[in-house]
Design an enzyme around this catalytic site. Structure first.
Site, short mmCIF file in Angstrom:
data_model
loop_
_atom_site.label_atom_id
_atom_site.label_comp_id
_atom_site.label_asym_id
_atom_site.label_seq_id
_atom_site.Cartn_x
_atom_site.Cartn_y
_atom_site.Cartn_z
N ASP A 265 35.37 43.58 43.46
CA ASP A 265 36.73 43.55 42.99
C ASP A 265 36.65 43.33 41.48
O ASP A 265 35.62 42.89 40.94
CB ASP A 265 37.56 42.47 43.67
CG ASP A 265 39.05 42.77 43.52
OD1 ASP A 265 39.39 43.66 42.72
OD2 ASP A 265 39.86 42.11 44.17
C1 NOJ Z 1 42.16 43.57 41.81
C2 NOJ Z 1 42.68 43.55 43.21
O1 NOJ Z 1 42.31 42.34 43.84
C3 NOJ Z 1 42.20 44.72 44.06
O2 NOJ Z 1 42.89 44.70 45.28
C4 NOJ Z 1 42.36 46.01 43.34
O3 NOJ Z 1 41.95 47.07 44.17
C5 NOJ Z 1 41.55 45.95 42.05
N1 NOJ Z 1 42.05 44.88 41.22
C6 NOJ Z 1 41.56 47.25 41.28
O4 NOJ Z 1 42.79 47.45 40.68
#
Ligand code: NOJ
Length: 758
Positions: A265
């Site tokens: 993430d």
């Molecule tokens: C952070 C988020 O937790 C996640 O769900 C998302 O896919 C990513 N950023 C990318 O934007």
């Protein structure tokens, strides 16, 4: 490309080119429009590496994707096409209800269809991988990302994740690529269980609970063939997921056989430093690579340290090759070597974006996901005065068939286009049908509308002043406030029915949207109280991204329709439900609490050594002394415009031998005078086990259409597999002994029909 050729390509790459594949950068670093500039130096990614990075995120739109890809391929030495990933969570241009709402459909097949539809729009818009579905189980409504979960039940969540993966990836493996998008299941693992419901906070639970309740949805995604898994921000047993070798190498790869790509993430590798398990970026890169992370999303950790770590012999080139290989294989599967632009096509965008069928699907979904919480004296459906005899509800109570009610439509959500929830980032807001619009398009509907008050005040959202300062929000002037309020009161005074469109503001939910008070913000409750005094029939249409505490709403309103964030066709669906053209079908995907103090709250809890009967005035039970243990509305609950009764649950055998199965059934009768759909739910209880078992567990669901007055036998097959759990020795198997079954309309039923596994 043939696998052999792909191998040759891998072997021909320089170290920099290989490492590049493992790096994902934000679009601004690749000159994508509409994205902030200036991050590159912060990430510390050098020129050479930048020319060969493997992927980017949230760069969408056919023209833009084509341009970025073209420029990239000109610069890159390896000439391996860039992979475009995006957060396409519950729709691309056409937006569907939020996942928590979709969980209320109890219809995985619906999710399959809308993910397949979303994939069509996404392909045209140039996206190749979606960071969806989110498989995180949720039990605590304080967490803002409940919005993105399908709810609190492990069985249903697994079914939904499977349906989404299969929907997004429909046609992906077919020859001549260009169909479907790769699905990334997230956030591995247990991101939905942060302490106190505070986002990014510690997650700590027993391995048994992790395996029993939290892991099944991710595993279902893997078994459905998802191409990618995203790590989570949280710790699991003291080790951040992104550096957790046990999670990724032992469970995900060895036990489950996952062969796809693992991505972090956002910035999660660098966060290993803040977690306190790595002293610097280099150590963080080492931990993540060792643990099995393939792609570093938006940090400079892999970019700055992998080469050095390999030269020092702490990581091997084979490890690097393995990760690169997985990424190349995905690119190949998507057909990027043959066509680096894949389906990105401006003409196709025109054809598929917000297509009639997708809008119809969005409306169908909104109807199937809306939960009718209250309907005192069958106030709903209302009379619009334009219905034909057949359309007019036979249960319409006012007896003034055909006579239109004078409706006051009041509230900040009456005409709000951005009530889509936090993750509809690629959605077309201008295409959203609001309630006001849908009402206006209905001939003969006698209504007037006004907002009445603002949805959000600074006391509800600490960052509101900052949003106002940045020009993203504004406060009403005192004059406007007074004018709106007075108009709302005047409308209420002259109305037969008030429809109050109120709810939680979008910014209060989603990522980073944790709350401690699960109230309806601003002056909206005051609005409800005042309108209640003035109008004899009050309908609340409630917008929300999570369970809210609704005790006072329940008291004050005659009818409450929880529509969550209903998507592009929300207004149309709401109108049609209110006027009985269709009945709301949703059943709660999360228990609604009476009080925040009850959280975490879920139906499949343990009974404890001192279970409370809800009556005995004795404090030495597992209970609260100021609030019942039960939720205000239980998981699986929802009313309809028909009514139903469930007969005794019966079995074809009282004993189940080994792998054999038995059949369980109940007669379900539509006792109302409208046709309707019942959501019959099978709950089982394992009465005694080598470890404590939940008081009940949902094992199967059937949605049954019943004509008015009709009875149908709803039956389910109970298999030995349904009875399995992680026993004392952590083996996953069924244990012989006594079980109880019950078929109910919601989770408040107590399974009582006994059988024995021998
Ligand atoms: C952070 C988020 O937790 C996640 O769900 C998302 O896919 C990513 N950023 C990318 O934007």
């Amino acid at each position: 490309m043939k696998e052999e050729k792909l191998r040759e390509l891998l072997n021909s790459l320089s170290m920099t080119e290989k490492i590049g594949q493992l790096i994902q950068v934000p679009g601004n670093m690749l000159n994508a429009e509409g994205q902030e500039l200036g991050v590159r130096d912060e990430l510390g990614i050098g020129e050479e590496l930048l020319k060969n990075v493997g992927s980017t995120l949230n760069v969408v739109g056919a023209d833009q994707v084509r341009r970025v890809q073209e420029e990239y391929l000109k610069r890159s030495s390896a000439k391996i096409p860039l992979l475009f990933m995006a957060d396409i969570i519950y729709g691309f241009r056409t937006v569907y209800p939020i996942p928590l709402a979709l969980g209320c459909s109890f219809e995985p097949e619906l999710l399959h269809r809308l993910c397949a539809a979303t994939a069509q729009e996404s392909v045209a818009g140039g996206a190749q991988v979606t960071f969806s579905p989110m498989g995180d189980l949720v039990r605590d409504a304080r967490w803002g990302r409940c919005l993105e979960s399908n709810g609190e039940d492990p069985y249903m969540n697994a079914e939904y994740v499977k349906a989404c993966v299969e929907g997004f990836q429909e046609g992906l493996s077919e020859e001549g690529a260009g169909k479907g998008i790769a699905s990334c299941v997230k956030h591995f693992a247990a991101y939905g269980a942060p302490e106190g419901g505070r986002d990014y906070n510690t997650v700590d639970m027993s391995e048994r609970r992790l395996r029993q309740d939290y892991l099944p949805s991710y595993r279902a995604g893997v078994e459905a063939g998802c191409e990618m898994i995203m790590t989570s921000f949280n710790t699991v047993d003291g080790i951040p997921s992104t550096g957790n070798r046990w999670l990724m190498r032992d469970v995900l790869r060895k036990e489950w056989g996952f062969e796809g790509v693992v991505i972090t993430d956002y910035a999660a590798i660098a966060e290993l430093i803040a977690h306190g398990v790595a002293k610097d970026k280099k150590e963080a890169a080492y931990l993540a690579m060792e643990a099995g992370v393939d792609i570093d999303m938006c940090t400079g950790c892999y970019a700055g340290s992998l080469e050095e770590l390999i030269k020092e012999g702490r990581l091997s080139e084979e490890q690097l090759d393995e990760a690169v290989w997985r990424i190349l294989r995905l690119k190949n599967k998507l057909g990027l070597f043959e066509d680096p632009f894949r389906g990105a096509d401006a003409a196709a965008e025109q054809e598929v974006f917000l297509k009639k069928e997708f809008r119809a699907l969005a409306k169908e979904a909104a109807v199937k996901c809306s939960v009718l919480l209250e309907n005192k004296e069958n106030l709903l459906p209302l009379s619009s005065g334009t219905q034909t005899g057949a359309e007019k509800s036979a249960e319409c109570m006012d007896g003034t068939a055909g006579k239109a009610d004078k409706i006051a439509l009041i509230g900040p959500f009456a005409d709000r286009k951005d009530a889509l929830g936090m993750w509809a980032i690629h959605g077309d807001r201008s295409a959203v049908v609001t309630i006001r619009q849908a009402f206006s398009e209905t001939p003969g509907l006698d209504f007037a509308w006004t907002e009445g008050c603002e949805a959000l005040l600074p006391e509800d959202y600490a960052d509101l002043p900052a949003l106002v300062e940045r020009g993203e929000r504004s406060y009403w002037s005192g004059e406007k406030r007074e004018k709106e309020w007075n108009r709302a009161m005047a409308l209420a005074d002259g109305a037969d029915v008030a429809v109050l469109a109120i709810g939680e503001d979008t910014v209060q939910g989603g990522e980073g949207g944790s709350r401690t008070k699960l109230t309806i913000p601003g002056d909206q409750m005051k609005l409800l109280r005042e309108v209640r005094k003035r109008v004899s029939k009050v309908v609340v249409v409630l917008f929300a991204g999570r369970p809210l505490v609704l005790d006072e709403v329940k008291e004050l309103a005659d009818a409450v329709l929880l529509v969550w964030y209903p998507g592009t066709e929300g207004g149309t669906a709401i109108r049609d439900m209110l006027f009985g053209r269709c009945e709301p079908q949703g059943r709660l995907s999360m228990s609604l609490p009476r009080s925040v103090g009850q959280l975490p709250l879920y139906y499949n809890s343990f009974s404890t050594g001192r279970p409370y009967d809800g009556k005995t005035p004795n404090r030495f039970f597992s209970r609260y002394t100021d609030c019942p243990n039960t939720p205000l509305y239980p998981y699986g609950y929802g009313l309809s415009y028909h009514s139903a009764s469930y007969g005794q649950t019966q079995l074809d055998s009282r004993t189940m031998k080994g792998q054999e199965s038995i059949t369980v059934w109940a007669d379900v009768t539509n006792t109302g005078s409208r046709d309707g759909v019942e959501t019959a739910q099978l709950y089982l209880q394992d009465v005694t086990g080598s470890v404590v078992r939940p008081v009940k567990e949902l094992k199967a669901v059937k949605k049954v259409f019943l004509k008015a007055g009709e009875t149908k036998r709803v039956s389910f097959v109970i298999t030995e597999e349904m009875l399995r759990f992680y026993g004392k020795d952590m083996q996953y198997r069924a244990e012989p002994g006594l079980f109880r079954a019950g078929i109910f309309p919601d989770s408040s039923g107590k399974p009582e029909t006994e059988f024995e596994l021998i």
